[in-house]
Write an enzyme that holds these catalytic residues in place. Structure first.
Site, PDB file in Angstrom:
ATOM      1  CG  ASP A  39      -1.699   8.035   2.408  1.00  0.00           C
ATOM      2  OD1 ASP A  39      -0.759   8.788   2.104  1.00  0.00           O
ATOM      3  OD2 ASP A  39      -2.668   8.396   3.093  1.00  0.00           O
ATOM      4  CG  ASP A  69      -1.507   1.256   1.633  1.00  0.00           C
ATOM      5  OD1 ASP A  69      -2.155   1.847   0.754  1.00  0.00           O
ATOM      6  OD2 ASP A  69      -1.337   1.710   2.779  1.00  0.00           O
TER       7      ASP A  69
END
Length: 252
Positions: free
Chosen positions: A20, A18
């Site tokens: 963020d 991922d």
């Protein structure tokens, strides 16, 4: 064609990240030492990035050359898929639903919003995006004060929840997912268009797919891919933690 990292020491292993909160502090740019670490990691395993944001936002966080810097890059959960720096596939809400269904849904929402009595209404009640619709009963261009006021009103009166219930009943045939988040709106997208969408491009190519993300709890946008039986899920708390866990797993 195989896009496994050429020369990776563990060619059957893909590490998916991922963006963020995992590679960057929330909504910030990735630090140079983190980007350097990711390139070191590529010598050991194949590395892929999967972000919910569109490509321009991911580039802001990971740098302009991010498409070429990783073996796989999936923006909008894989609606845009890149392998080895080349575009692999694209998908959109418009192409998936078709114009007639989209119009039926938008018309219904506008009629419903017109009938809802809330203290204020502003503008932009539906925002059309590549992979989703964002619906806001108060309108997205309200001020911060109006946004806070609507959030409080909605907590008490359940405006968004009630509208979502109506839409679920009316559009059973479209197989849509409704995600209520933030202060003033909810997202609408086809079932399965969470981060697991990207797995179709890699699941047959690797023996092990490790996923690293921070929002891995139910309702978080990493939950589906984290808990999928196609991945080995790892919860991280920060880029530093991501680095520590990857070092432990792959670089020892």
């Amino acid at each position: 064609p195989s896009c496994a990292a050429q020369g990776a020491a563990m060619p059957g292993t893909l590490a998916l990240f991922d963006v963020d909160g995992t590679l960057t502090a929330p909504r910030k740019k990735a630090l140079p030492e983190m980007l350097e670490f990711m390139q070191e990691l590529r010598k050991k395993v194949t590395v892929g990035i999967v972000g919910g944001s569109d490509l321009s936002k991911i580039k802001e966080q990971l740098g302009e050359g991010c498409v070429e810097a990783y073996d796989f890059l999936f923006s909008e959960n894989g609606l845009m898929a890149f392998a080895g720096g080349k575009l692999l596939a694209t998908q959109s809400l418009k192409a998936h639903l078709g114009e007639a269904a989209l119009k039926r849904f938008i018309n219904f929402v506008l009629v419903e919003i017109a009938a809802i009595d809330i203290p204020v209404k502003r503008g932009t009640f539906i925002e059309f995006r590549n992979g989703m619709l964002n619906v806001s009963p108060v309108g997205r261009n309200c001020s911060q004060e109006e946004r806070d006021a609507f959030e409080a009103y909605d907590k008490e009166h359940g405006v968004r929840a009630a509208l979502v219930d109506k839409l679920k009943k009316e559009f059973v045939d479209l197989n849509l997912t409704y995600s209520v988040g933030g202060q003033i709106s909810f997202d609408v997208f086809p079932q399965g268009w969470d981060k697991t969408f990207c797995l179709q491009f890699v699941e047959k190519e690797f023996d092990a797919i490790h996923f690293f993300g921070d929002k891995t709890y139910p309702g978080g946008n990493d939950y589906e891919i984290f808990s999928s039986d196609k991945t080995v899920g790892h919860t991280v708390t920060s880029p530093e933690d991501t680095r520590a866990q990857c070092t432990e797993l792959f670089l020892k």
